[in-house]
Design a protein around this motif. Structure first.
Motif, short mmCIF file in Angstrom:
data_model
loop_
_atom_site.label_atom_id
_atom_site.label_comp_id
_atom_site.label_asym_id
_atom_site.label_seq_id
_atom_site.Cartn_x
_atom_site.Cartn_y
_atom_site.Cartn_z
N LEU A 252 0.84 -1.20 0.00
CA LEU A 252 0.00 0.00 0.00
C LEU A 252 0.87 1.25 0.00
O LEU A 252 0.58 2.24 -0.67
CB LEU A 252 -0.87 -0.03 1.27
CG LEU A 252 -2.20 0.69 1.31
CD1 LEU A 252 -3.10 0.25 0.20
CD2 LEU A 252 -2.87 0.42 2.66
N ALA A 253 1.94 1.18 0.74
CA ALA A 253 2.80 2.37 0.89
C ALA A 253 3.86 2.47 -0.20
O ALA A 253 4.11 3.55 -0.73
CB ALA A 253 3.48 2.33 2.25
N LEU A 254 4.48 1.36 -0.53
CA LEU A 254 5.65 1.42 -1.42
C LEU A 254 5.35 0.94 -2.83
O LEU A 254 6.22 1.01 -3.70
CB LEU A 254 6.81 0.60 -0.83
CG LEU A 254 7.29 1.03 0.56
CD1 LEU A 254 8.46 0.16 1.02
CD2 LEU A 254 7.69 2.50 0.58
N GLY A 255 4.15 0.42 -3.04
CA GLY A 255 3.77 0.05 -4.40
C GLY A 255 3.56 -1.44 -4.57
O GLY A 255 4.17 -2.27 -3.88
N ASP A 256 2.69 -1.76 -5.53
CA ASP A 256 2.33 -3.15 -5.79
C ASP A 256 3.46 -4.00 -6.34
O ASP A 256 3.38 -5.22 -6.37
CB ASP A 256 1.17 -3.20 -6.80
CG ASP A 256 -0.15 -3.14 -6.09
OD1 ASP A 256 -0.19 -3.49 -4.90
OD2 ASP A 256 -1.14 -2.76 -6.73
N GLN A 257 4.49 -3.32 -6.85
CA GLN A 257 5.60 -4.07 -7.44
C GLN A 257 6.43 -4.79 -6.37
O GLN A 257 7.25 -5.64 -6.70
CB GLN A 257 6.48 -3.15 -8.30
CG GLN A 257 7.35 -2.18 -7.54
CD GLN A 257 6.59 -0.92 -7.07
OE1 GLN A 257 5.38 -0.86 -7.14
NE2 GLN A 257 7.33 0.06 -6.59
N ILE A 258 6.19 -4.44 -5.09
CA ILE A 258 6.92 -5.14 -4.02
C ILE A 258 6.29 -6.52 -3.85
O ILE A 258 5.13 -6.65 -3.47
CB ILE A 258 6.81 -4.38 -2.68
CG1 ILE A 258 7.22 -2.91 -2.82
CG2 ILE A 258 7.61 -5.10 -1.58
CD1 ILE A 258 8.66 -2.64 -3.06
N GLU A 259 7.06 -7.55 -4.13
CA GLU A 259 6.53 -8.91 -3.98
C GLU A 259 6.75 -9.44 -2.57
O GLU A 259 5.92 -10.18 -2.05
CB GLU A 259 7.17 -9.84 -5.02
CG GLU A 259 6.67 -9.49 -6.42
CD GLU A 259 7.13 -10.47 -7.48
OE1 GLU A 259 8.27 -10.96 -7.37
OE2 GLU A 259 6.37 -10.71 -8.43
N SER A 260 7.87 -9.07 -1.98
CA SER A 260 8.10 -9.50 -0.60
C SER A 260 9.27 -8.72 0.00
O SER A 260 9.97 -7.99 -0.71
CB SER A 260 8.41 -10.99 -0.53
OG SER A 260 8.33 -11.41 0.81
N VAL A 261 9.41 -8.87 1.29
CA VAL A 261 10.60 -8.36 1.98
C VAL A 261 11.30 -9.60 2.51
O VAL A 261 10.69 -10.42 3.20
CB VAL A 261 10.23 -7.42 3.15
CG1 VAL A 261 11.50 -6.87 3.79
CG2 VAL A 261 9.35 -6.30 2.65
N ILE A 262 12.55 -9.75 2.16
CA ILE A 262 13.25 -10.98 2.53
C ILE A 262 14.48 -10.66 3.37
O ILE A 262 14.95 -9.52 3.39
CB ILE A 262 13.66 -11.79 1.27
CG1 ILE A 262 14.44 -10.90 0.30
CG2 ILE A 262 12.42 -12.35 0.58
CD1 ILE A 262 14.95 -11.66 -0.92
N THR A 263 14.95 -11.67 4.07
CA THR A 263 16.12 -11.50 4.93
C THR A 263 17.17 -12.54 4.54
O THR A 263 17.34 -13.55 5.22
CB THR A 263 15.73 -11.65 6.42
OG1 THR A 263 15.03 -12.90 6.57
CG2 THR A 263 14.83 -10.52 6.87
#
Lengths: 414, 214
Positions: A252-263
């Motif tokens: 919602l904040a950074l855009g739909d192109q973000i698929e995931s946040v990974i570590t």
């Protein structure tokens, strides 16, 4: 005792804060005794010119956190905040800090500590803690004068207990008194988040580990100052049940192109990093993220991370730094949701943040200096504000148009 | 300085009354875009999502008075010779800033709104979409088109005017897999369907703007 939230802060004798009491928005109005739901609340947003006391209030919250968690209190206070010249208001003889706390069942507790200026040092002069249960008279829990304190417990009342003048009776007495333990735990749970250290690697000296650096893998209980443990925070978030909702908030904040946040694991071993997985681009590691992306991820981490015990107060100093106005307004919406679960205090200069407030009359507090250079806290007059908001987006746009003082009542000095 | 040849002004600017200025992730607009894309797809045409988002721009303005003010003062600059303006207003309270008694017909309200537009702007440049009720009621209608598809807690917050929850609900039904759900919404709301058809027409119309090629 059920969990506590802080509903009021009081500070005396600290820099520009001669004497202020800050009610945390709507918390003080929560109907007492409504069970576990303390959600009828909003963030409190401090605004005002530079030097008007916003950051001093933020720092006072950090002093209160140390009061609940660090020993010896005065020593820790010196290490991080300086001695009397750095902390005390000019000509002030003492520094006083206080909180009012409320439980979900409507019980109110207060705690106050007074530190006296003795030459170049400080000594704990007085402490009091009180309890007020519904429909019962206020009860003294703890009273300290100089190096001794007494407790309210009838059996212990007659006995005076000794305490060092650089430490707190609250800490010493908490083990035997559940209410004092609850106050101490609530103070220790205060979180103060200063601006996220999102500086690009080329602007920082070697060894300065900001949120772009990898972390040794370890459990997290909170987001550390400046977001230093961000990879570990996201490792924990990914393992929470509500990770899909957290990921939706990120999109919602950074855009739909973000698929995931990974570590991803760091090749050096035993460490993890942080990366965004972006559709069409692949991984963007933390060192290559924009300042705003990193700052938002850190702030969202603060709001979404499950703590072992919920925080009694979460404070953000200029959280809008690095954020586009559109993202700033999104952050404000997030903070409003977050304030349903705990007391939230924000200090900001951002007009966009103010425009994002659902109820600026409840949330915003103007810090102003009076003729004695003392901070006064002023809330907008709802009746004056309402007609302006018909034509202006919010308090931020009103302020940008130069109308701030039209909606805040004229400062009256005693 | 170089100019990106793809950097044309949008074909449509939608002035929404119901959000907090420009906020990332404005769900209602994403829902509108998803519906527009569905209709374009249904006509056997293809417009990439990225390009559609450039063609149809959202300007959330937070209140009906601000939308009306923009029509009065800024319509010519927003139009800029090639952009259509859509005023997207809730029909439940718009009579107030128009100075009309409650209970007006849709055509009376639209006429009153159109009369606010700067005279220098042609009558074919501004379209008014009156949302039945307000955004929360619209969300209820979306929910009733396919009951129990929303997460109950998120929907409850959304109906309680929590903006993030509302954005999440609109975005959920805007995702590719919910085209059928969106069709049900359009079928049940003719005025919404009309406006979406209008946006689709504009998005695929060539050449653009038509009034410069007549």
């Amino acid at each position: 005792m059920s969990r506590l939230v802080i509903t009021q802060l009081s500070v005396e004798g600290m820099r520009s804060l001669d004497r202020v009491e800050l009610d945390l928005a709507a918390r003080a109005d929560v109907t007492r005794g409504q069970g576990e739901d303390l959600t009828a609340a909003a963030p409190t947003v401090l605004i005002g010119p530079n030097g008007a006391g916003k950051s001093t209030i933020v720092e006072a919250c950090e002093l209160l956190r140390k009061a609940g968690s660090e020993r010896p209190f005065v020593g820790k206070l010196f290490d991080a905040h300086g001695g009397p010249p750095a902390l005390l208001r000019k000509h002030a003889k003492r520094l006083q800090l206080g909180v009012r706390l409320m439980s979900a069942t409507g019980t109110e507790l207060t705690y106050r500590v007074s530190l006296r200026n003795v030459g170049t040092s400080l000594t704990v002069e007085r402490e009091t803690a009180t309890l007020q249960e519904l429909k019962k008279p206020e009860q003294l829990l703890l009273e300290r004068a100089q190096n001794s304190y007494v407790l309210a417990d009838p059996e212990a009342r007659s006995a005076e207990h000794a305490v060092d003048d650089d430490d707190l009776a609250l800490t010493a007495a908490a083990f035997g008194t559940p209410e004092l333990k609850a106050i101490q735990t609530a103070l220790a749970s205060i979180e103060v988040h200063t601006a996220v250290d999102a500086r690009a690697p080329w602007t920082t000296a070697a060894g300065e580990a900001g949120p772009r650096s990898s972390n040794v893998v370890r459990p997290v209980t909170r987001v550390e100052l400046g977001g230093r443990n961000l990879p570990n925070v996201y490792h924990a978030l990914r393992n929470q049940k509500d990770w899909p909702e957290t990921l939706e908030c990120i999109r919602l904040a950074l855009g739909d192109q973000i698929e995931s946040v990974i570590t991803p694991a760091d090749p050096s071993g035993g460490r993890i990093g942080l990366a965004l997985h972006v559709r069409g681009l692949g991984e963007i590691e933390a060192f290559a993220m924009s300042d705003g992306q990193l700052a938002y991820l850190t702030l969202l981490g603060v709001m979404r991370l499950r703590r072992p015990a919920p925080s009694a107060l979460v404070v953000f100093d200029e959280p809008d730094l690095h954020l586009h106005p559109g993202l700033t307004r999104r952050l404000m919406a997030d903070l409003e949701i977050f304030s349903r679960s705990t007391s939230v205090l924000v200090a900001t200069h951002s007009d966009a943040m103010l425009d994002g407030l659902t109820d600026p009359a409840t949330s915003s507090v103007l810090c102003e200096l009076d003729e004695h250079h003392a901070t006064r806290l002023v809330r907008p007059d709802p009746a004056s504000l309402e007609p302006w908001l018909e034509d202006y987006r919010g308090l931020g746009e009103l302020r940008a148009a130069g109308y701030e003082h039209v909606v805040f009542p004229t400062l009256e000095t005693p | 300085m170089t100019t990106d040849p793809r950097r044309y002004p949008p074909r449509v600017r939608i002035l929404y009354e119901d959000s907090r200025a420009v906020t990332n992730g404005f769900g209602l607009h994403e829902f509108v875009l998803a519906n527009t894309r569905d209709v374009i797809d249904g006509r056997g045409r293809v417009v990439e999502s990225y390009r559609l988002a450039k063609l149809v721009e959202a300007i959330p303005m937070r209140s009906d008075t601000k939308v009306l003010r923009a029509l009065e003062r800024d319509a010519e600059r927003l139009h800029a010779g090639r952009t259509v303006i859509v005023a997207w207003l809730d029909d439940d309270k718009v009579h107030r800033p128009l100075g009309l008694p409650p209970g007006q017909s849709t055509s009376t309200l639209i006429q009153a709104i159109q009369s606010r537009v700067q005279p220098s702007v042609g009558s074919n440049v501004v379209r008014v979409h009156l949302l039945r009720g307000n955004a929360e009621q619209f969300l209820r209608r979306i929910d009733s088109a396919q009951p129990n598809a929303f997460d109950a807690a998120t929907l409850r917050d959304a109906l309680d005017k929590v903006s993030t929850a509302r954005d999440l609900c609109f975005r959920q039904v805007a995702t590719a897999r919910h085209a059928g759900w969106r069709q049900l919404v359009r079928d049940s709301d003719p005025s919404f369907d009309d406006t979406i058809g209008y946006l689709a027409d504009i998005a695929i119309q060539e050449p653009w703007p038509p009034w410069q090629h007549r």
